[in-house]
Design a protein around this motif. Structure first.
Motif, PDB file in Angstrom:
ATOM      1  N   ASP A  95      -3.503   0.268   7.551  1.00 50.01           N
ATOM      2  CA  ASP A  95      -4.777   0.862   7.943  1.00 50.01           C
ATOM      3  C   ASP A  95      -4.949   2.253   7.339  1.00 50.01           C
ATOM      4  O   ASP A  95      -6.044   2.629   6.941  1.00 50.01           O
ATOM      5  CB  ASP A  95      -4.873   0.966   9.474  1.00 50.01           C
ATOM      6  N   ASP A  96      -3.872   3.037   7.313  1.00 46.04           N
ATOM      7  CA  ASP A  96      -3.935   4.410   6.790  1.00 46.04           C
ATOM      8  C   ASP A  96      -2.651   4.700   6.022  1.00 46.04           C
ATOM      9  O   ASP A  96      -1.776   5.437   6.486  1.00 46.04           O
ATOM     10  CB  ASP A  96      -4.108   5.402   7.948  1.00 46.04           C
ATOM     11  N   PRO A  97      -2.509   4.119   4.814  1.00 48.46           N
ATOM     12  CA  PRO A  97      -1.246   4.245   4.074  1.00 48.46           C
ATOM     13  C   PRO A  97      -0.896   5.678   3.692  1.00 48.46           C
ATOM     14  O   PRO A  97       0.278   6.045   3.710  1.00 48.46           O
ATOM     15  CB  PRO A  97      -1.469   3.370   2.831  1.00 48.46           C
ATOM     16  N   ASP A  98      -1.892   6.496   3.354  1.00 50.16           N
ATOM     17  CA  ASP A  98      -1.587   7.871   2.952  1.00 50.16           C
ATOM     18  C   ASP A  98      -0.979   8.656   4.108  1.00 50.16           C
ATOM     19  O   ASP A  98       0.000   9.398   3.928  1.00 50.16           O
ATOM     20  CB  ASP A  98      -2.851   8.581   2.455  1.00 50.16           C
ATOM     21  N   SER A 133      -6.191   2.325  15.095  1.00 48.50           N
ATOM     22  CA  SER A 133      -5.424   1.448  14.217  1.00 48.50           C
ATOM     23  C   SER A 133      -4.891   0.273  15.024  1.00 48.50           C
ATOM     24  O   SER A 133      -4.702   0.372  16.232  1.00 48.50           O
ATOM     25  CB  SER A 133      -4.264   2.222  13.581  1.00 48.50           C
ATOM     26  N   GLY A 134      -4.660  -0.850  14.344  1.00 45.17           N
ATOM     27  CA  GLY A 134      -4.154  -2.035  15.002  1.00 45.17           C
ATOM     28  C   GLY A 134      -2.663  -2.207  14.809  1.00 45.17           C
ATOM     29  O   GLY A 134      -1.896  -1.246  14.877  1.00 45.17           O
ATOM     30  N   PRO A 186       0.790  -1.238   0.000  1.00 45.60           N
ATOM     31  CA  PRO A 186       0.000   0.000   0.000  1.00 45.60           C
ATOM     32  C   PRO A 186       0.823   1.289   0.000  1.00 45.60           C
ATOM     33  O   PRO A 186       0.298   2.350  -0.325  1.00 45.60           O
ATOM     34  CB  PRO A 186      -0.829  -0.110   1.292  1.00 45.60           C
ATOM     35  N   VAL A 187       2.113   1.198   0.403  1.00 46.00           N
ATOM     36  CA  VAL A 187       2.931   2.415   0.496  1.00 46.00           C
ATOM     37  C   VAL A 187       4.136   2.372  -0.435  1.00 46.00           C
ATOM     38  O   VAL A 187       4.823   3.389  -0.606  1.00 46.00           O
ATOM     39  CB  VAL A 187       3.411   2.642   1.948  1.00 46.00           C
ATOM     40  N   PHE A 188       4.410   1.235  -1.045  1.00 46.98           N
ATOM     41  CA  PHE A 188       5.647   1.026  -1.800  1.00 46.98           C
ATOM     42  C   PHE A 188       5.798   2.020  -2.955  1.00 46.98           C
ATOM     43  O   PHE A 188       6.821   2.707  -3.080  1.00 46.98           O
ATOM     44  CB  PHE A 188       5.703  -0.415  -2.315  1.00 46.98           C
ATOM     45  N   ASN A 189       4.791   2.110  -3.818  1.00 48.02           N
ATOM     46  CA  ASN A 189       4.918   2.956  -5.005  1.00 48.02           C
ATOM     47  C   ASN A 189       5.041   4.431  -4.656  1.00 48.02           C
ATOM     48  O   ASN A 189       5.821   5.168  -5.287  1.00 48.02           O
ATOM     49  CB  ASN A 189       3.735   2.727  -5.941  1.00 48.02           C
ATOM     50  N   GLN A 190       4.275   4.885  -3.662  1.00 48.16           N
ATOM     51  CA  GLN A 190       4.364   6.295  -3.279  1.00 48.16           C
ATOM     52  C   GLN A 190       5.757   6.634  -2.754  1.00 48.16           C
ATOM     53  O   GLN A 190       6.320   7.680  -3.084  1.00 48.16           O
ATOM     54  CB  GLN A 190       3.317   6.621  -2.213  1.00 48.16           C
ATOM     55  N   LEU A 191       6.315   5.758  -1.941  1.00 46.94           N
ATOM     56  CA  LEU A 191       7.646   6.010  -1.396  1.00 46.94           C
ATOM     57  C   LEU A 191       8.710   5.978  -2.484  1.00 46.94           C
ATOM     58  O   LEU A 191       9.686   6.734  -2.442  1.00 46.94           O
ATOM     59  CB  LEU A 191       7.975   4.980  -0.312  1.00 46.94           C
TER      60      LEU A 191
END
Length: 341
Positions: free
Chosen positions: A280-283, A273-274, A56-61
């Protein structure tokens, strides 16, 4: 070769081409995903998981950094030999992979087991660490979910092996999701994430690796290692601690203890969040990480710095935070069951 030269030589990979790649290290296949260009971010997953946890965060980073997300040995697409699956061994494996990739320094982002590995890596190889980001990390103190304590017991790998049989797992996952939908409090807050991780168990040898990895850090009484007794050695490394307020795997109290033992660290709690706040909140996670990297100066710790810190000892870095967190840290440091790595 100077540091900037090392960064220029990092192989740029298109952000839409982060397919799994392999490095052969010591005769064993190590899988990793790599994309982007610029300063390096090393993303370390949790126990039983794999590099796709960071999807969920790979491409943005990778739009701003060289992002490297490995599968630990015994996890994902990496080989599963009969081997040492301890936290220090994983840290050594990350040193070898980075050296193989010609990456000299990184910002390390570690989740759960990966957070423990990140802390160990900073302890073993501080000269390679620019920043630390610890997410719901293991290795703070004893408390851990009772299910993990139970899975550390002898022969638990056989139970995991049965659950991982396709027809058993499909029944188990369907029942778990139905219970989670109709009785949300009956199972883990991260029930769906736990099922996602368990979906890797049909891989041959996964259950055995999971058990060996878990037993290296957890027994029936809880976690057997802590990074609190050596946090002072990382005082010069900018550190961000991220936790979910409703983490049922590793209690959020550990975040406050770690923050107390690491003066100068930043602490952010993801409300509601867990154990997987970055999923849970990638952005929010990406924005927070990018801001942290942009607003901090890379650490530059030498062997001489480590020598001075070791001779001064932990008392040179007083605890911070509220009284409850400080007392909890002192209780751990006064125990004869803490880590002695």
């Amino acid at each position: 070769m100077d540091r900037e030269g090392a960064r220029r030589r990092l192989r740029a990979v298109p952000t839409d081409d982060a397919q799994v790649q392999f490095a052969n290290l010591h005769g064993y296949k190590r899988a990793y995903r790599m994309a982007g260009s610029g300063p390096a971010l090393l993303l370390l997953h949790g126990i039983g998981d794999n590099s796709l946890a960071w999807e969920p965060v790979f491409n943005q980073l990778s739009e701003k950094y060289t992002v490297i997300a490995p599968d630990f040995l015994g996890h994902g697409f990496s080989d599963r030999p009969r081997a040492d699956y301890s936290v220090p061994a994983f840290a050594n494996g990350m040193r070898d992979l980075l050296t193989y990739l010609d990456v000299e320094r990184v910002t390390i982002v570690g989740h759960s087991l990966g957070g423990g590995v990140a802390g160990q890596f900073a302890y073993q190889y501080p000269e390679m660490v620019e920043r630390l980001v610890l997410v719901g990390t293991g290795g703070v103190t004893k408390d851990v979910n009772p299910a993990l304590r139970a899975l550390s017991l002898p022969f638990s790998e056989y139970a995991l092996g049965v659950v991982s049989l396709p027809w058993v797992f499909s029944t188990f996952s369907a029942a778990s999701r139905m219970l989670h939908q109709h009785l949300p409090g009956a199972l883990f807050r991260d029930n769906n994430e736990i099922i996602r991780v368990l979906e890797r168990m049909p891989e041959k040898g996964s259950a055995e690796v999971f058990a060996r990895t878990l037993r290296s850090a957890v027994d029936w009484r809880g976690q057997v290692v802590t990074m609190l007794d050596r946090c002072y050695l990382s005082a010069g490394i900018p550190t961000l601690i991220i936790w979910g307020s409703d983490d049922q795997v590793i209690p959020v109290q550990h975040a406050h203890m770690l923050h107390s033992a690491m003066p100068g660290s930043q602490l952010v709690i993801f409300d509601k969040s867990g154990h997987f706040p970055f999923r849970d909140d990638p952005d929010r996670f990406v924005d927070l990480l990018l801001s942290f990297v942009a607003s901090t100066v890379s650490a530059n710790i030498s062997r001489a710095d480590v020598k001075v810190a070791l001779r001064q000892g932990p008392s040179s870095q007083p605890l911070t935070g509220d009284a409850e967190a400080q007392m909890a840290v002192l209780d751990v440091l006064g125990s004869d069951e803490r880590s002695a790595t």
